[in-house]
Write a protein that holds these residues in place. Structure first.
Motif, PDB file in Angstrom:
ATOM      1  N   ASN A   1       6.777 -15.247   6.209  1.00 60.85           N
ATOM      2  CA  ASN A   1       7.700 -14.928   7.307  1.00 60.85           C
ATOM      3  C   ASN A   1       7.648 -13.436   7.625  1.00 60.85           C
ATOM      4  OD1 ASN A   1       8.512 -17.586   7.461  1.00 60.85           O
ATOM      5  ND2 ASN A   1      10.502 -17.246   6.522  1.00 60.85           N
ATOM      6  N   TYR A   2       7.628 -12.618   6.578  1.00 60.68           N
ATOM      7  CA  TYR A   2       7.550 -11.167   6.779  1.00 60.68           C
ATOM      8  C   TYR A   2       6.230 -10.789   7.452  1.00 60.68           C
ATOM      9  CZ  TYR A   2       7.153  -6.206   5.994  1.00 60.68           C
ATOM     10  OH  TYR A   2       6.976  -4.858   6.182  1.00 60.68           O
ATOM     11  N   ALA A   3       5.129 -11.382   6.978  1.00 63.95           N
ATOM     12  CA  ALA A   3       3.819 -11.069   7.555  1.00 63.95           C
ATOM     13  C   ALA A   3       3.778 -11.434   9.033  1.00 63.95           C
ATOM     14  CB  ALA A   3       2.724 -11.820   6.799  1.00 63.95           C
ATOM     15  N   GLU A   4       4.336 -12.576   9.391  1.00 63.32           N
ATOM     16  CA  GLU A   4       4.345 -12.990  10.793  1.00 63.32           C
ATOM     17  C   GLU A   4       5.209 -12.051  11.636  1.00 63.32           C
ATOM     18  OE1 GLU A   4       5.718 -16.748  13.559  1.00 63.32           O
ATOM     19  OE2 GLU A   4       5.297 -17.114  11.447  1.00 63.32           O
ATOM     20  N   ALA A   5       6.390 -11.723  11.147  1.00 58.69           N
ATOM     21  CA  ALA A   5       7.276 -10.822  11.891  1.00 58.69           C
ATOM     22  C   ALA A   5       6.635  -9.448  12.064  1.00 58.69           C
ATOM     23  CB  ALA A   5       8.617 -10.706  11.177  1.00 58.69           C
ATOM     24  N   GLU A   6       6.038  -8.936  11.010  1.00 55.66           N
ATOM     25  CA  GLU A   6       5.378  -7.628  11.071  1.00 55.66           C
ATOM     26  C   GLU A   6       4.204  -7.665  12.046  1.00 55.66           C
ATOM     27  OE1 GLU A   6       4.278  -3.659  10.214  1.00 55.66           O
ATOM     28  OE2 GLU A   6       6.150  -4.735   9.919  1.00 55.66           O
ATOM     29  N   PHE A   7       3.433  -8.739  12.009  1.00 55.20           N
ATOM     30  CA  PHE A   7       2.286  -8.868  12.910  1.00 55.20           C
ATOM     31  C   PHE A   7       2.723  -8.881  14.367  1.00 55.20           C
ATOM     32  CE2 PHE A   7      -0.351 -11.856  15.386  1.00 55.20           C
ATOM     33  CZ  PHE A   7      -1.472 -11.052  15.527  1.00 55.20           C
TER      34      PHE A   7
ATOM     35  N   ALA B   1       1.130  -3.548   5.844  1.00 58.02           N
ATOM     36  CA  ALA B   1       2.246  -4.337   5.306  1.00 58.02           C
ATOM     37  C   ALA B   1       2.041  -5.829   5.576  1.00 58.02           C
ATOM     38  CB  ALA B   1       3.559  -3.864   5.923  1.00 58.02           C
ATOM     39  N   ALA B   2       1.572  -6.189   6.769  1.00 58.37           N
ATOM     40  CA  ALA B   2       1.312  -7.600   7.096  1.00 58.37           C
ATOM     41  C   ALA B   2       0.200  -8.150   6.209  1.00 58.37           C
ATOM     42  CB  ALA B   2       0.957  -7.743   8.568  1.00 58.37           C
ATOM     43  N   LEU B   3      -0.854  -7.376   6.045  1.00 60.69           N
ATOM     44  CA  LEU B   3      -1.952  -7.802   5.175  1.00 60.69           C
ATOM     45  C   LEU B   3      -1.492  -7.959   3.727  1.00 60.69           C
ATOM     46  CD1 LEU B   3      -4.888  -5.631   6.560  1.00 60.69           C
ATOM     47  CD2 LEU B   3      -4.807  -8.129   6.475  1.00 60.69           C
ATOM     48  N   ALA B   4      -0.695  -7.015   3.248  1.00 57.83           N
ATOM     49  CA  ALA B   4      -0.219  -7.072   1.866  1.00 57.83           C
ATOM     50  C   ALA B   4       0.639  -8.314   1.626  1.00 57.83           C
ATOM     51  CB  ALA B   4       0.572  -5.809   1.535  1.00 57.83           C
ATOM     52  N   ALA B   5       1.467  -8.674   2.604  1.00 61.45           N
ATOM     53  CA  ALA B   5       2.332  -9.843   2.445  1.00 61.45           C
ATOM     54  C   ALA B   5       1.516 -11.132   2.372  1.00 61.45           C
ATOM     55  CB  ALA B   5       3.340  -9.903   3.592  1.00 61.45           C
ATOM     56  N   VAL B   6       0.539 -11.280   3.260  1.00 64.97           N
ATOM     57  CA  VAL B   6      -0.307 -12.483   3.225  1.00 64.97           C
ATOM     58  C   VAL B   6      -1.129 -12.513   1.943  1.00 64.97           C
ATOM     59  CG1 VAL B   6      -2.230 -13.693   4.327  1.00 64.97           C
ATOM     60  CG2 VAL B   6      -0.445 -12.689   5.726  1.00 64.97           C
ATOM     61  N   ASN B   7      -1.680 -11.376   1.573  1.00 64.89           N
ATOM     62  CA  ASN B   7      -2.526 -11.319   0.386  1.00 64.89           C
ATOM     63  C   ASN B   7      -1.746 -11.588  -0.893  1.00 64.89           C
ATOM     64  OD1 ASN B   7      -4.814 -10.902   1.902  1.00 64.89           O
ATOM     65  ND2 ASN B   7      -4.675  -8.672   1.787  1.00 64.89           N
ATOM     66  N   ALA B   8      -0.460 -11.258  -0.906  1.00 70.19           N
ATOM     67  CA  ALA B   8       0.368 -11.572  -2.083  1.00 70.19           C
ATOM     68  C   ALA B   8       0.425 -13.080  -2.304  1.00 70.19           C
ATOM     69  CB  ALA B   8       1.768 -10.999  -1.896  1.00 70.19           C
ATOM     70  N   VAL B   9       0.547 -13.837  -1.220  1.00 71.57           N
ATOM     71  CA  VAL B   9       0.577 -15.301  -1.328  1.00 71.57           C
ATOM     72  C   VAL B   9      -0.792 -15.824  -1.739  1.00 71.57           C
ATOM     73  CG1 VAL B   9       0.925 -17.447  -0.039  1.00 71.57           C
ATOM     74  CG2 VAL B   9       2.417 -15.492   0.374  1.00 71.57           C
ATOM     75  N   ARG B  10      -1.835 -15.287  -1.155  1.00 67.98           N
ATOM     76  CA  ARG B  10      -3.188 -15.753  -1.464  1.00 67.98           C
ATOM     77  C   ARG B  10      -3.552 -15.459  -2.922  1.00 67.98           C
ATOM     78  NH1 ARG B  10      -6.205 -17.531   2.553  1.00 67.98           N
ATOM     79  NH2 ARG B  10      -8.180 -16.843   1.651  1.00 67.98           N
TER      80      ARG B  10
ATOM     81  N   ILE C   1      -9.323  -6.504   9.997  1.00 66.60           N
ATOM     82  CA  ILE C   1      -9.408  -7.793  10.676  1.00 66.60           C
ATOM     83  C   ILE C   1      -8.788  -7.676  12.070  1.00 66.60           C
ATOM     84  CG2 ILE C   1      -7.223  -8.608   9.705  1.00 66.60           C
ATOM     85  CD1 ILE C   1      -8.411 -11.365   9.406  1.00 66.60           C
ATOM     86  N   SER C   2      -9.366  -8.332  13.060  1.00 68.93           N
ATOM     87  CA  SER C   2      -8.857  -8.246  14.436  1.00 68.93           C
ATOM     88  C   SER C   2      -7.572  -9.057  14.583  1.00 68.93           C
ATOM     89  CB  SER C   2      -9.904  -8.746  15.428  1.00 68.93           C
ATOM     90  OG  SER C   2     -10.058 -10.137  15.308  1.00 68.93           O
ATOM     91  N   SER C   3      -6.788  -8.743  15.580  1.00 66.22           N
ATOM     92  CA  SER C   3      -5.514  -9.435  15.814  1.00 66.22           C
ATOM     93  C   SER C   3      -5.678 -10.935  16.049  1.00 66.22           C
ATOM     94  CB  SER C   3      -4.761  -8.801  16.980  1.00 66.22           C
ATOM     95  OG  SER C   3      -4.252  -7.554  16.599  1.00 66.22           O
ATOM     96  N   PRO C   4      -6.600 -11.375  16.936  1.00 64.86           N
ATOM     97  CA  PRO C   4      -6.746 -12.828  17.140  1.00 64.86           C
ATOM     98  C   PRO C   4      -7.161 -13.569  15.862  1.00 64.86           C
ATOM     99  CG  PRO C   4      -7.842 -11.630  18.911  1.00 64.86           C
ATOM    100  CD  PRO C   4      -7.452 -10.627  17.880  1.00 64.86           C
ATOM    101  N   VAL C   5      -8.040 -12.958  15.085  1.00 64.51           N
ATOM    102  CA  VAL C   5      -8.486 -13.597  13.847  1.00 64.51           C
ATOM    103  C   VAL C   5      -7.338 -13.628  12.839  1.00 64.51           C
ATOM    104  CG1 VAL C   5     -10.062 -13.398  11.879  1.00 64.51           C
ATOM    105  CG2 VAL C   5     -10.904 -13.008  14.201  1.00 64.51           C
TER     106      VAL C   5
END
Length: 192
Positions: free
Chosen positions: A61-67, A75-84, A96-100
């Protein structure tokens, strides 16, 4: 006598068969066992507390809001990567590009929250409901004469109207409409 591990399958006329009226049964022929211990029963629940809000949901949720607020940030990358990392998956790469990033973030949510009803709301929030499959199917299980199981995927109904614009937001409940009317305002979301 045919024995099954756990609950009886959704065989036709079985005690877990498809039913459109009994809310304890499946409407589609599928049941969910995510977060359910295989030895749990109606009288012996060893699942522990039900997970209402998981750590992965907070991160995504944080990664999506930040994006959506600031683009692809560290910060968005760190949040997604924490889950991964919790699943031993490789990190999203820096640069990484925005659309990707958006496509991969949406896929991450779909995989992480499978069968947790997040997808229902995600599709509406992202306004991509019209891109999903518009056919509802169910699984019928029939015991053959030799006691083998035959699985039949059957189209339940076409739902061409379910991707209509009005389904991207919910209707305002009747009791809330009455409050608006007390102040002389007639209001309802478009399409409802």
């Amino acid at each position: 006598v045919r024995m099954y591990v756990g609950a009886d399958p959704t065989i036709a006329d079985g005690n877990a068969a498809i039913s459109e009226t009994d809310y304890r049964r499946t409407r589609t022929g599928y049941y969910l066992r995510k977060y359910v211990h295989f030895e749990s029963t109606n009288s012996n629940s060893i699942d522990g507390y039900f997970r209402i809000f998981r750590l992965a949901e907070m991160y995504l949720n944080y990664a999506e809001a930040e994006f959506y607020a600031n683009g692809v940030t560290p910060a968005a990358l760190a949040a997604v990567n924490a889950v991964r990392r919790l699943a031993d998956m490789p990190d999203f790469e820096a640069g990484i590009s925005s659309p990707v990033f958006e496509a991969r973030l949406r896929n991450e949510r779909q995989v992480e929250f499978a069968y947790e009803v997040h997808r229902f709301h995600d599709l509406r929030r992202w306004k991509i409901l019209h891109q999903i499959e518009k056919t509802v199917t169910w699984m019928q299980i029939v015991i053959q004469a030799d006691e083998s199981l035959q699985y039949n995927r059957i189209r339940l109904r076409n739902t061409p109207g379910m991707a209509a614009e009005k389904y991207l937001i919910r209707p305002i409940p009747f009791d809330q409409q009455k409050i608006y009317e007390m102040y002389g305002v007639e209001f309802q979301n478009p399409g409802w």
